[in-house]
Write an enzyme that holds these catalytic residues in place. Structure first.
Site, PDB file in Angstrom:
ATOM      1  CB  ALA A 438      -1.041  -0.220   1.209  1.00 31.60           C
ATOM      2  N   GLY A 483       0.909  -5.055   0.726  1.00 31.28           N
ATOM      3  CA  GLY A 483      -0.622  -5.160   0.021  1.00 31.28           C
ATOM      4  C   GLY A 483      -0.184  -5.813  -1.360  1.00 31.28           C
ATOM      5  CD  GLU A 486      -1.969  -7.576   2.839  1.00 37.73           C
ATOM      6  OE1 GLU A 486      -1.382  -6.725   2.558  1.00 37.73           O
ATOM      7  OE2 GLU A 486      -2.684  -7.840   3.895  1.00 37.73           O
ATOM      8  CD  GLU A 506       1.842  -5.430   5.571  1.00 40.37           C
ATOM      9  OE1 GLU A 506       2.653  -6.221   5.912  1.00 40.37           O
ATOM     10  OE2 GLU A 506       0.732  -5.447   4.462  1.00 40.37           O
TER      11      GLU A 506
END
Ligand code: CAA
Length: 632
Positions: A438, A483, A486, A506
């Protein structure tokens, strides 16, 4: 031809650009012959490469062993036949004289094997014209490297009138194998980047010449307007005033008086002097300078669209990757509104002498009139029969997922879903990342509520991948972190290049995975291994990821996309109804108890039996023929 079939690259010209290209090619694993007309030039080129590599060792960019390997892969020669012998690709990087280039291409064409690909690294000459010097013009194209060629990641791939689609596709893929961000364009003066960048430098000079603003003010205005660290005058001092002047003259010759070089630029070139950057910034004059600089860039960018030279996305990549602008011209126009962009373009055109004036580009005029934006996306879709390749394309930020990218991905998935002919998606990334997570820069200011909405958006998009009928293959070409990993976990199959690095970093940022990593990873590798990966924020190599079942298969970097597409076509060749039902039954079954799952399988396979595909598939087996599935 595929990039993996290229073993040897011949580089003609051992000057600064030729040496840089040869170094990059050797660094990417190719055997290289570096040819120049005299021994001293060849030695000079090799010496240049050695010096660059020594600097690389000092800055820990390469190890001594790697530098040695790179040098051993480059063979210098003055003999054209020896240089071309066994090469599948010839890159010409000699000086900008079309007669000499054509003569050299004629010579190498005679010496080269049929099917050899020829490219020129010209920045200003016509690719279509040069292609006439070789016997197979379909195999001829432009590859415009940017200085320094071994390091700068931008590469313009230029098609001449006769260049085949296969040659262009090969060169785009080859560019990626060489660690570049390739952008595709049609043969046209200045190609993409120089077409708007050189007039921007020229405009800086016009502003000073007309007394609108001083040098320091223009540089400050450019830094603010384009989000850069170095204004046009500082940059010209670094790269050379002559190159700016000659490039503007070349655009002027081909495109007319709207591109006339500024008198000040001409005088400075003739005086052989650098710009004096001293002086104060006049805040009042800065606004006017910003508007003029934007005006010229918007005008030229619009002309590129009118002339269909390239896509707006590629023009923007040219700016963000090659020039390090914060946004490309089209994203800038969208950010301030196309009406305002049209106004700035029109106002700039009014500053030209009357006989030099041209209309505001039609494409910009039309969009502004309709109140629409440029249709640009950070997810580029290419289709090949039933297969769609979705490329995450924000390489300046390692394809990090911000709100805009997630929305673009959503739209791209919708586009595939709306087309029943598209049955398999290959999802990959531009540059050296798949997706580096992200967007940390966007997340840094988010309130908990905003973070919640952002996370939910991510979930919606990733869930869509799982729930759509199309099969999605993640082709992890580089970093897949946070992300990014993911995103891959939501896909049906994960293939990775040997260069891939995956992980969930993260917790090191003070947050935990939020795009499904805490749930999908344990389901895939087990709770204990998942916790180890999440809690330690450890990164895995592709081989390690395969070992724990996180990745289906690992390929050499130059074969990843080829392998993913091959698998995609194989899946697309199976019974479509059966494939989509199989995806859903496996996904659902993993979430529920076995009895319910087996019941679900009964219902699902019964649905298969209700399809025409089943009739066709079983009958084709009996008839010993290939089935002709209709997807019903
Ligand atoms: N967000 C925003 N920008 C990012 C980014 C990210 N996740 N990852 C890389 N970038 C940007 C960098 O800021 C840099 O931009 P500038 O040139 O403008 O400074 C550019 O991409 C290139 O990156 P680096 O210079 O860092 O390149 P590198 O080769 O030295 O390192 C890397 C590459 C290891 C991927 C490193 O960039 C990195 O560690 N990135 C962050 C990875 C990460 O922590 N991801 C998790 C994000 S949080 C998340 O994903 C939450 C969630 O669950 C949804």
């Amino acid at each position: 031809m595929r990039p993996s079939e290229i073993k040897k690259i011949c580089v003609l010209g051992a000057g600064t650009m030729g040496a840089g290209i040869a170094q990059r090619a050797a660094q990417s694993g190719f055997q290289v012959s570096l040819r120049d007309i005299e021994d001293r030039f060849v030695k000079g080129g090799l010496e240049n490469i050695r010096r660059t590599l020594d600097e690389g060792i000092k800055r820990r960019k390469v190890t001594e062993d790697q530098a040695k390997e790179i040098l051993e892969a480059i063979h210098g020669t003055t003999d054209i036949k020896e240089a071309v012998d066994g090469a599948q690709l010839v890159i010409e990087a000699i000086f900008e004289d079309i007669k000499i280039k054509n003569q050299v291409f004629g010579e190498v064409d005679e010496a080269a094997a049929p099917g050899t690909i020829f490219v020129s690294n010209t920045s200003s000459l016509s690719i279509s014209e040069m292609a006439r010097a070789v016997s197979e013009p379909a195999n001829f194209a432009g590859l415009h490297y940017f200085y320094p060629a071994a390091i700068n990641r931008l590469l313009e791939v230029i098609s001449g009138d006769d260049t085949s689609g296969e040659t262009m596709d090969l060169l785009m893929d080859l560019g990626r194998v060489m660690g570049k961000v390739p952008i595709r364009c049609r043969d046209s003066p200045g190609f993409i980047v120089n077409r708007y960048f050189v007039p921007y430098l020229n405009e800086a000079c016009r502003l000073v010449d007309e007394g609108v603003a001083g040098i320091a003010t223009v540089d400050a205005a450019a830094c603010q307007a384009f989000g850069i660290g170095m204004g046009p005058f500082a940059l010209m001092n670094a790269t050379g005033v002559p190159i700016a002047y000659h490039s503007q003259c070349s655009l002027h010759d081909s495109l007319g008086n709207a591109y006339a070089p500024s008198d000040l630029l001409k005088r400075q070139f003739e005086a052989e002097e650098l710009w004096d950057l001293s002086g104060d910034v006049d805040e009042k004059a800065k606004e006017a300078a910003m508007n003029r600089l934007k005006g010229v860039v918007y005008t030229v960018a619009g002309q590129l669209m009118d002339e269909e030279v390239c896509s707006p996305e590629d023009a923007d990549l040219g700016a963000t990757i090659g020039l390090r602008w914060a946004l490309g011209p089209f994203a800038m126009m969208n950010a301030e509104g196309t009406k305002e962009a049209r106004y700035l373009a029109g106002a700039w055109l009014q500053t030209l002498p009357e006989e030099a004036r041209v209309p505001v580009p039609t494409t910009l005029e039309d969009l502004a009139t309709r109140g629409e934006e440029w249709p640009i996306s950070t997810v580029v879709v290419e289709t090949d029969g039933p297969v769609a390749v979705l490329r995450m394309s924000r390489p300046a930020a390692m394809n990090a997922l911000n709100t805009n990218v997630l929305q673009d991905l959503h739209v791209a998935l919708e586009r595939v879903e709306a087309d029943p002919a598209l049955r398999v998606i290959v999802l990959t990334g531009e540059g050296n990342a798949f997706v580096a997570g992200a967007d940390i820069k966007e997340m840094v200011t988010k309130t908990p509520l905003e973070a919640r909405e952002f996370t939910q958006l991510g979930h919606r998009v990733f869930r869509r991948i799982e729930e759509m009928d199309a099969i999605v293959i993640a082709a992890i070409n580089g970093y897949a972190l946070g992300g990014g990993m993911e995103l891959a976990l939501a896909c049906d199959i994960i293939l990775a290049s040997e260069k891939a690095r995956v992980g969930l970093p993260e917790v090191g940022l003070g947050i935990h995975p939020g795009f499904g990593g805490t749930q999908r990873l344990p389901r895939l590798v087990g709770r204990w291994k998942a916790k180890e990966l999440i809690l330690t924020a450890q990164q895995l190599s592709a081989a390690e990821a395969k070992e724990i079942g996180l990745v289906n298969e690992v390929y050499p970097a130059d074969r990843l996309l080829e392998a993913a597409k091959k698998m995609a076509h194989r899946i697309a060749g199976q019974g479509p109804v059966a494939v989509k039902l199989a995806k859903h039954v496996v996904n659902r079954g993993a979430e529920i108890d076995l009895d319910t799952a087996l019941n679900y399988e009964v219902e699902s396979v019964s649905l298969c039996f209700a399809s025409d595909d089943r009739v066709e598939g079983l009958q084709a087996f009996i008839d010993r023929r290939k089935p002709d599935f209709k997807g019903r």
